[in-house]
Write a protein that holds these residues in place. Structure first.
Motif, PDB file in Angstrom:
ATOM      1  N   ASP A   1      -6.697   2.471  32.921  1.00  0.00           N
ATOM      2  CA  ASP A   1      -5.954   3.527  32.932  1.00  0.00           C
ATOM      3  C   ASP A   1      -6.507   4.703  32.371  1.00  0.00           C
ATOM      4  O   ASP A   1      -6.449   5.862  32.635  1.00  0.00           O
ATOM      5  CB  ASP A   1      -4.556   2.938  32.615  1.00  0.00           C
ATOM      6  N   GLU A   2      -6.816   4.407  30.996  1.00  0.00           N
ATOM      7  CA  GLU A   2      -7.238   5.543  30.145  1.00  0.00           C
ATOM      8  C   GLU A   2      -8.714   6.105  30.930  1.00  0.00           C
ATOM      9  O   GLU A   2      -8.860   7.380  30.657  1.00  0.00           O
ATOM     10  CB  GLU A   2      -7.443   5.011  28.620  1.00  0.00           C
ATOM     11  N   THR A   3      -9.613   5.277  31.168  1.00  0.00           N
ATOM     12  CA  THR A   3     -10.676   5.924  31.964  1.00  0.00           C
ATOM     13  C   THR A   3     -10.342   6.839  32.848  1.00  0.00           C
ATOM     14  O   THR A   3     -11.030   7.754  33.258  1.00  0.00           O
ATOM     15  CB  THR A   3     -11.591   4.741  32.179  1.00  0.00           C
ATOM     16  N   ASP A   4      -9.422   6.306  33.715  1.00  0.00           N
ATOM     17  CA  ASP A   4      -8.772   7.047  35.367  1.00  0.00           C
ATOM     18  C   ASP A   4      -8.428   8.487  34.755  1.00  0.00           C
ATOM     19  O   ASP A   4      -8.939   9.524  35.275  1.00  0.00           O
ATOM     20  CB  ASP A   4      -7.804   6.355  35.616  1.00  0.00           C
ATOM     21  N   THR A   5      -7.673   8.541  33.446  1.00  0.00           N
ATOM     22  CA  THR A   5      -7.118   9.890  33.036  1.00  0.00           C
ATOM     23  C   THR A   5      -8.609  10.764  32.571  1.00  0.00           C
ATOM     24  O   THR A   5      -8.581  11.832  33.043  1.00  0.00           O
ATOM     25  CB  THR A   5      -6.398   9.539  31.795  1.00  0.00           C
ATOM     26  N   ALA A   6      -9.594  10.158  31.718  1.00  0.00           N
ATOM     27  CA  ALA A   6     -10.750  10.806  31.332  1.00  0.00           C
ATOM     28  C   ALA A   6     -11.313  11.373  32.424  1.00  0.00           C
ATOM     29  O   ALA A   6     -11.968  12.572  32.407  1.00  0.00           O
ATOM     30  CB  ALA A   6     -11.455  10.020  30.616  1.00  0.00           C
ATOM     31  N   VAL A   7     -11.711  10.740  33.582  1.00  0.00           N
ATOM     32  CA  VAL A   7     -12.616  11.031  34.612  1.00  0.00           C
ATOM     33  C   VAL A   7     -11.771  12.206  35.427  1.00  0.00           C
ATOM     34  O   VAL A   7     -12.431  13.112  35.827  1.00  0.00           O
ATOM     35  CB  VAL A   7     -12.695   9.773  35.643  1.00  0.00           C
ATOM     36  N   GLN A   8     -10.567  12.115  35.358  1.00  0.00           N
ATOM     37  CA  GLN A   8      -9.923  13.184  36.343  1.00  0.00           C
ATOM     38  C   GLN A   8      -9.975  14.463  35.520  1.00  0.00           C
ATOM     39  O   GLN A   8     -10.156  15.635  35.872  1.00  0.00           O
ATOM     40  CB  GLN A   8      -8.270  12.720  36.543  1.00  0.00           C
ATOM     41  N   ALA A   9      -9.910  14.321  34.072  1.00  0.00           N
ATOM     42  CA  ALA A   9      -9.775  15.272  33.079  1.00  0.00           C
ATOM     43  C   ALA A   9     -11.205  16.058  33.016  1.00  0.00           C
ATOM     44  O   ALA A   9     -11.335  17.521  33.338  1.00  0.00           O
ATOM     45  CB  ALA A   9      -9.370  15.115  31.892  1.00  0.00           C
TER      46      ALA A   9
ATOM     47  N   MET B   1      -2.689   8.259  34.778  1.00  0.00           N
ATOM     48  CA  MET B   1      -2.664   9.535  33.787  1.00  0.00           C
ATOM     49  C   MET B   1      -1.567   9.574  32.873  1.00  0.00           C
ATOM     50  O   MET B   1      -1.478  10.498  32.157  1.00  0.00           O
ATOM     51  CB  MET B   1      -2.446  10.732  34.966  1.00  0.00           C
ATOM     52  N   GLY B   2      -0.579   8.396  32.724  1.00  0.00           N
ATOM     53  CA  GLY B   2       0.247   8.159  31.564  1.00  0.00           C
ATOM     54  C   GLY B   2       1.310   8.836  32.075  1.00  0.00           C
ATOM     55  O   GLY B   2       1.665   9.535  33.204  1.00  0.00           O
ATOM     56  N   THR B   3       2.433   8.374  31.480  1.00  0.00           N
ATOM     57  CA  THR B   3       3.824   8.914  31.569  1.00  0.00           C
ATOM     58  C   THR B   3       4.131  10.338  31.460  1.00  0.00           C
ATOM     59  O   THR B   3       3.663  10.659  30.295  1.00  0.00           O
ATOM     60  CB  THR B   3       4.856   7.957  30.877  1.00  0.00           C
ATOM     61  N   ARG B   4       4.571  11.197  32.181  1.00  0.00           N
ATOM     62  CA  ARG B   4       4.866  12.734  31.885  1.00  0.00           C
ATOM     63  C   ARG B   4       5.833  13.150  32.857  1.00  0.00           C
ATOM     64  O   ARG B   4       6.136  12.670  34.045  1.00  0.00           O
ATOM     65  CB  ARG B   4       3.450  13.401  32.093  1.00  0.00           C
ATOM     66  N   ILE B   5       6.704  14.314  32.330  1.00  0.00           N
ATOM     67  CA  ILE B   5       7.536  14.990  33.237  1.00  0.00           C
ATOM     68  C   ILE B   5       7.055  16.256  33.457  1.00  0.00           C
ATOM     69  O   ILE B   5       6.546  16.901  32.601  1.00  0.00           O
ATOM     70  CB  ILE B   5       8.932  15.112  32.382  1.00  0.00           C
ATOM     71  N   VAL B   6       6.692  16.719  34.788  1.00  0.00           N
ATOM     72  CA  VAL B   6       6.177  17.832  35.149  1.00  0.00           C
ATOM     73  C   VAL B   6       7.233  18.810  35.468  1.00  0.00           C
ATOM     74  O   VAL B   6       7.916  18.712  36.487  1.00  0.00           O
ATOM     75  CB  VAL B   6       4.929  17.778  36.042  1.00  0.00           C
ATOM     76  N   ALA B   7       7.119  19.991  35.179  1.00  0.00           N
ATOM     77  CA  ALA B   7       8.255  21.069  35.423  1.00  0.00           C
ATOM     78  C   ALA B   7       7.856  21.747  36.888  1.00  0.00           C
ATOM     79  O   ALA B   7       6.641  21.812  37.034  1.00  0.00           O
ATOM     80  CB  ALA B   7       8.410  22.156  34.470  1.00  0.00           C
ATOM     81  N   PRO B   8       8.779  22.121  37.802  1.00  0.00           N
ATOM     82  CA  PRO B   8       8.328  22.442  39.096  1.00  0.00           C
ATOM     83  C   PRO B   8       7.611  23.901  38.990  1.00  0.00           C
ATOM     84  O   PRO B   8       8.031  24.810  37.923  1.00  0.00           O
ATOM     85  CB  PRO B   8       9.841  22.762  39.694  1.00  0.00           C
TER      86      PRO B   8
ATOM     87  N   ARG C   1      -8.268   9.630  23.253  1.00  0.00           N
ATOM     88  CA  ARG C   1      -8.170   9.231  21.961  1.00  0.00           C
ATOM     89  C   ARG C   1      -8.189   7.626  21.814  1.00  0.00           C
ATOM     90  O   ARG C   1      -8.885   6.853  21.318  1.00  0.00           O
ATOM     91  CB  ARG C   1      -7.055   9.695  21.114  1.00  0.00           C
ATOM     92  N   ARG C   2      -7.170   7.236  22.724  1.00  0.00           N
ATOM     93  CA  ARG C   2      -7.043   5.649  22.817  1.00  0.00           C
ATOM     94  C   ARG C   2      -8.156   4.985  23.233  1.00  0.00           C
ATOM     95  O   ARG C   2      -8.759   3.989  22.571  1.00  0.00           O
ATOM     96  CB  ARG C   2      -5.817   5.473  23.679  1.00  0.00           C
ATOM     97  N   LEU C   3      -9.011   5.782  24.254  1.00  0.00           N
ATOM     98  CA  LEU C   3     -10.272   5.456  24.707  1.00  0.00           C
ATOM     99  C   LEU C   3     -11.316   5.000  23.672  1.00  0.00           C
ATOM    100  O   LEU C   3     -11.953   4.275  23.387  1.00  0.00           O
ATOM    101  CB  LEU C   3     -10.601   5.725  26.147  1.00  0.00           C
ATOM    102  N   ARG C   4     -11.373   6.224  23.046  1.00  0.00           N
ATOM    103  CA  ARG C   4     -12.556   6.380  21.947  1.00  0.00           C
ATOM    104  C   ARG C   4     -12.276   5.478  20.766  1.00  0.00           C
ATOM    105  O   ARG C   4     -13.264   4.615  20.420  1.00  0.00           O
ATOM    106  CB  ARG C   4     -12.229   7.812  21.342  1.00  0.00           C
ATOM    107  N   ASN C   5     -10.920   4.946  20.648  1.00  0.00           N
ATOM    108  CA  ASN C   5     -10.830   3.997  19.800  1.00  0.00           C
ATOM    109  C   ASN C   5     -11.129   2.388  20.175  1.00  0.00           C
ATOM    110  O   ASN C   5     -11.665   1.681  19.346  1.00  0.00           O
ATOM    111  CB  ASN C   5      -9.396   3.941  19.138  1.00  0.00           C
ATOM    112  N   ARG C   6     -10.927   2.206  21.364  1.00  0.00           N
ATOM    113  CA  ARG C   6     -11.307   0.930  21.918  1.00  0.00           C
ATOM    114  C   ARG C   6     -12.754   0.901  22.013  1.00  0.00           C
ATOM    115  O   ARG C   6     -13.169  -0.144  21.689  1.00  0.00           O
ATOM    116  CB  ARG C   6     -10.586   1.037  23.094  1.00  0.00           C
ATOM    117  N   LEU C   7     -13.368   1.816  22.330  1.00  0.00           N
ATOM    118  CA  LEU C   7     -14.788   1.873  22.502  1.00  0.00           C
ATOM    119  C   LEU C   7     -15.596   1.725  21.015  1.00  0.00           C
ATOM    120  O   LEU C   7     -16.576   0.926  21.135  1.00  0.00           O
ATOM    121  CB  LEU C   7     -15.412   3.107  23.267  1.00  0.00           C
ATOM    122  N   GLU C   8     -14.870   2.398  20.038  1.00  0.00           N
ATOM    123  CA  GLU C   8     -15.422   2.242  19.064  1.00  0.00           C
ATOM    124  C   GLU C   8     -15.245   0.553  18.446  1.00  0.00           C
ATOM    125  O   GLU C   8     -16.256   0.300  17.904  1.00  0.00           O
ATOM    126  CB  GLU C   8     -14.615   3.141  17.793  1.00  0.00           C
ATOM    127  N   ALA C   9     -14.173   0.285  18.590  1.00  0.00           N
ATOM    128  CA  ALA C   9     -14.134  -1.380  18.214  1.00  0.00           C
ATOM    129  C   ALA C   9     -15.076  -2.289  19.137  1.00  0.00           C
ATOM    130  O   ALA C   9     -15.603  -3.344  18.626  1.00  0.00           O
ATOM    131  CB  ALA C   9     -12.661  -1.796  18.417  1.00  0.00           C
TER     132      ALA C   9
END
Length: 235
Positions: free
Chosen positions: A70-78, A1-8, A101-109
């Motif tokens: 990792d990016e696919t994991d993020t997309a499926v959870q979304a 899901m990527g690095t992030r900080i979540v507020a309580p 966005r990153r996954l789309r760019n990789r798939l395009e290439a």
């Protein structure tokens, strides 16, 4: 899901059905880690809490295989969260938008490089796929595929091609250093498409000639020294 900080107390930082431990690993809230309900089918496991996991295998390392997983994991959870009407936190939304966005760019290439590979000569000296076959697979008119291939041959590639081909022999291909000429001579066009091909190994020792046999006897033929610009085709 990527690095992030979540507020309580913020909106969901992870899908409602799972707690996030690491970037990809999911700990199921009502399931023992090694308990599988419904068994397994290949890479898929069904869990007691109604979720399913899918094991992706790769050997291309963190920059390629792991990044896409990792990016696919993020997309499926979304996808799950949107379909279930789950409100996502701003941090999670930011990570999801970034990874999609990153996954789309990789798939395009990847799609573009697959098309190039499909138009390269196979073991029989002919392109692995015709323009119409590629068009059918990509839902694109064959003339559009032809134009796209020509642009890539001239060095106009997807922005993320370097990510895909770096440190491989393909990085030196299709750089636009030499013009690509199709149906190089009128003599080529007049030959029987089902007739025997030359098959002589090119000077770079990486490919064999896919032009009609005996083309070397044609006046003014440049032989195999100009092989990079000679792609005989019946289209």
């Amino acid at each position: 899901m990527g690095t992030r900080i979540v507020a309580p107390g913020s909106e969901s930082a992870v899908p409602q059905y799972a707690a996030h431990a690491g970037r990809i690993t999911l700990v199921h809230q009502d399931t023992e880690p090694d308990y599988r309900a419904g068994g397994q089918a290949g890479a898929t496991t069904w869990w007691k809490d109604g979720t399913a996991s899918y094991v992706v295998q790769f050997r291309s390392g963190a920059v390629h295989g792991w990044a896409m997983a990792d990016e696919t994991d993020t997309a499926v959870q979304a996808v799950d969260s949107l379909r279930e009407g789950e409100a996502m936190s701003p941090d999670r939304l930011w990570a999801a938008l970034r990874d999609v966005r990153r996954l789309r760019n990789r798939l395009e290439a990847l799609e573009a490089e697959l098309i190039l590979h499909a138009r390269e000569d196979g073991h029989d000296g002919r392109p692995r796929m015709s323009l119409r076959e590629i068009g059918d697979a990509t839902q694109t008119h064959h003339t559009t595929v032809d134009e796209r291939v020509s642009r890539m041959h001239s060095g106009m590639h997807a922005p993320w091609r370097r990510w895909l081909v770096q440190d491989t022999p393909r990085a030196q291909m299709y750089t636009g250093a030499a013009p690509v000429r199709v149906n190089f001579t009128a003599w080529d066009r007049g030959q029987d498409p089902a007739g025997p091909l030359c098959g002589e190994v090119h000077p770079d020792m990486t490919s064999a000639c896919g032009r009609p046999r005996a083309h070397g006897a044609v006046p003014d033929d440049a032989g195999h020294g100009d092989f990079s610009g000679r792609r005989w085709t019946t289209r």
